[in-house]
Design a protein around this motif. Structure first.
Motif, PDB file in Angstrom:
ATOM      1  N   MET A 168      -7.239   9.813 -13.054  1.00  0.00           N
ATOM      2  CA  MET A 168      -6.162   9.370 -12.154  1.00  0.00           C
ATOM      3  C   MET A 168      -5.137   8.561 -12.932  1.00  0.00           C
ATOM      4  N   ARG A 169      -3.858   8.811 -12.669  1.00  0.00           N
ATOM      5  CA  ARG A 169      -2.811   8.076 -13.406  1.00  0.00           C
ATOM      6  C   ARG A 169      -2.844   6.614 -13.001  1.00  0.00           C
ATOM      7  N   PHE A 170      -2.437   5.760 -13.932  1.00  0.00           N
ATOM      8  CA  PHE A 170      -2.414   4.336 -13.624  1.00  0.00           C
ATOM      9  C   PHE A 170      -0.992   3.832 -13.760  1.00  0.00           C
ATOM     10  N   LYS A 171      -0.522   3.203 -12.706  1.00  0.00           N
ATOM     11  CA  LYS A 171       0.832   2.676 -12.743  1.00  0.00           C
ATOM     12  C   LYS A 171       0.735   1.165 -12.687  1.00  0.00           C
ATOM     13  N   PHE A 172       1.465   0.509 -13.564  1.00  0.00           N
ATOM     14  CA  PHE A 172       1.426  -0.950 -13.562  1.00  0.00           C
ATOM     15  C   PHE A 172       2.545  -1.515 -12.694  1.00  0.00           C
ATOM     16  N   TYR A 173       2.179  -2.394 -11.776  1.00  0.00           N
ATOM     17  CA  TYR A 173       3.163  -3.049 -10.907  1.00  0.00           C
ATOM     18  C   TYR A 173       3.132  -4.552 -11.186  1.00  0.00           C
ATOM     19  N   THR A 174       4.293  -5.171 -11.291  1.00  0.00           N
ATOM     20  CA  THR A 174       4.331  -6.637 -11.304  1.00  0.00           C
ATOM     21  C   THR A 174       4.272  -7.118  -9.851  1.00  0.00           C
ATOM     22  N   MET A 175       3.996  -8.396  -9.662  1.00  0.00           N
ATOM     23  CA  MET A 175       3.984  -8.970  -8.305  1.00  0.00           C
ATOM     24  C   MET A 175       5.354  -8.778  -7.645  1.00  0.00           C
ATOM     25  N   THR A 176       6.409  -8.941  -8.426  1.00  0.00           N
ATOM     26  CA  THR A 176       7.767  -8.764  -7.892  1.00  0.00           C
ATOM     27  C   THR A 176       7.972  -7.327  -7.417  1.00  0.00           C
ATOM     28  N   ASP A 177       7.513  -6.350  -8.216  1.00  0.00           N
ATOM     29  CA  ASP A 177       7.613  -4.931  -7.817  1.00  0.00           C
ATOM     30  C   ASP A 177       6.926  -4.719  -6.467  1.00  0.00           C
ATOM     31  N   LEU A 178       5.720  -5.260  -6.348  1.00  0.00           N
ATOM     32  CA  LEU A 178       4.915  -5.005  -5.150  1.00  0.00           C
ATOM     33  C   LEU A 178       5.562  -5.576  -3.902  1.00  0.00           C
ATOM     34  N   ILE A 179       6.013  -6.831  -4.005  1.00  0.00           N
ATOM     35  CA  ILE A 179       6.667  -7.442  -2.836  1.00  0.00           C
ATOM     36  C   ILE A 179       7.905  -6.629  -2.476  1.00  0.00           C
ATOM     37  N   TYR A 180       8.656  -6.232  -3.491  1.00  0.00           N
ATOM     38  CA  TYR A 180       9.887  -5.474  -3.251  1.00  0.00           C
ATOM     39  C   TYR A 180       9.603  -4.145  -2.550  1.00  0.00           C
ATOM     40  N   ILE A 181       8.650  -3.366  -3.076  1.00  0.00           N
ATOM     41  CA  ILE A 181       8.463  -2.027  -2.491  1.00  0.00           C
ATOM     42  C   ILE A 181       7.866  -2.092  -1.086  1.00  0.00           C
ATOM     43  N   ILE A 182       6.998  -3.059  -0.848  1.00  0.00           N
ATOM     44  CA  ILE A 182       6.389  -3.129   0.492  1.00  0.00           C
ATOM     45  C   ILE A 182       7.429  -3.568   1.532  1.00  0.00           C
ATOM     46  N   ILE A 183       8.266  -4.539   1.162  1.00  0.00           N
ATOM     47  CA  ILE A 183       9.307  -4.959   2.119  1.00  0.00           C
ATOM     48  C   ILE A 183      10.374  -3.875   2.271  1.00  0.00           C
ATOM     49  N   LYS A 184      10.675  -3.179   1.187  1.00  0.00           N
ATOM     50  CA  LYS A 184      11.651  -2.075   1.280  1.00  0.00           C
ATOM     51  C   LYS A 184      11.147  -0.999   2.250  1.00  0.00           C
ATOM     52  N   CYS A 185       9.868  -0.671   2.133  1.00  0.00           N
ATOM     53  CA  CYS A 185       9.251   0.330   3.011  1.00  0.00           C
ATOM     54  C   CYS A 185       9.254  -0.131   4.466  1.00  0.00           C
ATOM     55  N   THR A 186       8.864  -1.371   4.669  1.00  0.00           N
ATOM     56  CA  THR A 186       8.798  -1.907   6.038  1.00  0.00           C
ATOM     57  C   THR A 186      10.188  -1.883   6.664  1.00  0.00           C
ATOM     58  N   ASN A 187      11.177  -2.271   5.882  1.00  0.00           N
ATOM     59  CA  ASN A 187      12.561  -2.287   6.380  1.00  0.00           C
ATOM     60  C   ASN A 187      13.041  -0.869   6.693  1.00  0.00           C
ATOM     61  N   PHE A 188      12.728   0.078   5.803  1.00  0.00           N
ATOM     62  CA  PHE A 188      13.117   1.481   6.005  1.00  0.00           C
ATOM     63  C   PHE A 188      12.509   2.009   7.309  1.00  0.00           C
ATOM     64  N   ALA A 189      11.204   1.779   7.483  1.00  0.00           N
ATOM     65  CA  ALA A 189      10.524   2.279   8.695  1.00  0.00           C
ATOM     66  C   ALA A 189      11.077   1.592   9.945  1.00  0.00           C
ATOM     67  N   ALA A 190      11.348   0.293   9.856  1.00  0.00           N
ATOM     68  CA  ALA A 190      11.871  -0.447  11.024  1.00  0.00           C
ATOM     69  C   ALA A 190      13.221   0.112  11.443  1.00  0.00           C
ATOM     70  N   ILE A 191      14.068   0.427  10.476  1.00  0.00           N
ATOM     71  CA  ILE A 191      15.392   0.993  10.807  1.00  0.00           C
ATOM     72  C   ILE A 191      15.217   2.383  11.427  1.00  0.00           C
ATOM     73  N   LYS A 192      14.347   3.189  10.830  1.00  0.00           N
ATOM     74  CA  LYS A 192      14.161   4.557  11.342  1.00  0.00           C
ATOM     75  C   LYS A 192      13.566   4.580  12.755  1.00  0.00           C
ATOM     76  N   HIS A 193      12.653   3.668  13.041  1.00  0.00           N
ATOM     77  CA  HIS A 193      11.986   3.676  14.358  1.00  0.00           C
ATOM     78  C   HIS A 193      12.681   2.741  15.355  1.00  0.00           C
ATOM     79  N   LYS A 194      13.872   2.244  15.002  1.00  0.00           N
ATOM     80  CA  LYS A 194      14.431   1.122  15.779  1.00  0.00           C
ATOM     81  C   LYS A 194      14.626   1.402  17.269  1.00  0.00           C
TER      82      LYS A 194
END
Ligand SMILES: Nc1nc2c(ncn2[C@@H]2O[C@H](COP(=O)(O)OP(=O)(O)O)[C@@H](OP(=O)(O)OP(=O)(O)O)[C@H]2O)c(=O)[nH]1
Ligand SMILES: [Mn+2]
Length: 186
Positions: free
Chosen positions: A1-27
């Motif tokens: 399995m491939r391994f991708k390295f995420y920094t803490m900053t990356d993780l917070i960014y992508i999870i909030i980006k996703c949540t925001n994207f879904a919130a706008i789409k389902h608004k």
């Protein structure tokens, strides 16, 4: 399995980006419960079941959980998901998306069939999605549903879950407790 390295900053960014994207789409969408709960509570709740109960912290699985109903239920396209969140997240969302051009009965049948051949990541999202929806169904009957339709949903969901087994003990135990209560073997 491939391994991708995420920094803490990356993780917070992508999870909030996703949540925001879904919130706008389902608004403009609401759940079918009498209180008309905002739809976004569902994908966020599915992601929370994965981190809190199943102890899953794979960022791609959590992103896919947050996005899992955007293509099925909004104007979102798979290309949009790939552009914003990458091909791996796109592929998981694809695996858990029903083809809405098919009749409802065929979509239900295909969920049972496809469950067995899904990737491990997609199976986790499916299990948490079913667990969330079945808990909802234990709380209240969706608007317009008969008691019979509610019963049928439990039975159908069990067939899907039976083809997802061997994926996560915690989720499967929680689902089994619901099935024992709601659709015990005759
Ligand atoms: N239990 C429940 N479900 C609600 C409620 N509001 C919306 N839903 C959604 O309804 C779907 C289940 O209803 P169905 O009649 O079987 O499906 P359909 O709307 O796609 O035709 C689920 O879709 P899904 O998440 O795509 O999952 P799946 O059932 O297709 O696997 C669920 O998220 C609610 O108040 N209670
Ligand atoms: Mn869902």
């Amino acid at each position: 399995m491939r391994f991708k390295f995420y920094t803490m900053t990356d993780l917070i960014y992508i999870i909030i980006k996703c949540t925001n994207f879904a919130a706008i789409k389902h608004k403009n969408q609401r759940r079918k419960d009498p209180e008309k709960t905002p739809y976004i509570n569902h994908p966020i709740g599915v992601a929370y079941i994965l981190v809190n109960e199943a102890k899953i912290t794979d960022p791609e699985v959590i992103q896919a959980a947050l996005l899992h109903d955007t293509v099925e239920d909004t104007d979102t396209t798979f290309n949009e998901i790939e552009h914003e969140f990458g091909v791996n997240v796109r592929n998981i969302v694809d695996e858990v998306t029903d083809d809405k051009t098919l009749p409802a009965a065929e979509r239900k049948r295909l969920q049972i069939v496809h469950a067995r051949d899904s990737s491990h990541q997609a199976k986790l999202v499916k299990l948490a999605d079913k667990l969330y929806n079945l808990r909802d169904l234990q709380t209240c009957v969706p608007e317009g549903w008969t008691e019979e339709r509610r019963q049928e949903y439990f039975k159908w969901a069990k067939q899907v879950v039976d083809n997802l087994r061997g994926t996560n003990d915690q989720l499967e135990a929680s689902l089994d407790a619901i099935f024992q209560k709601e659709c015990p073997v005759q």
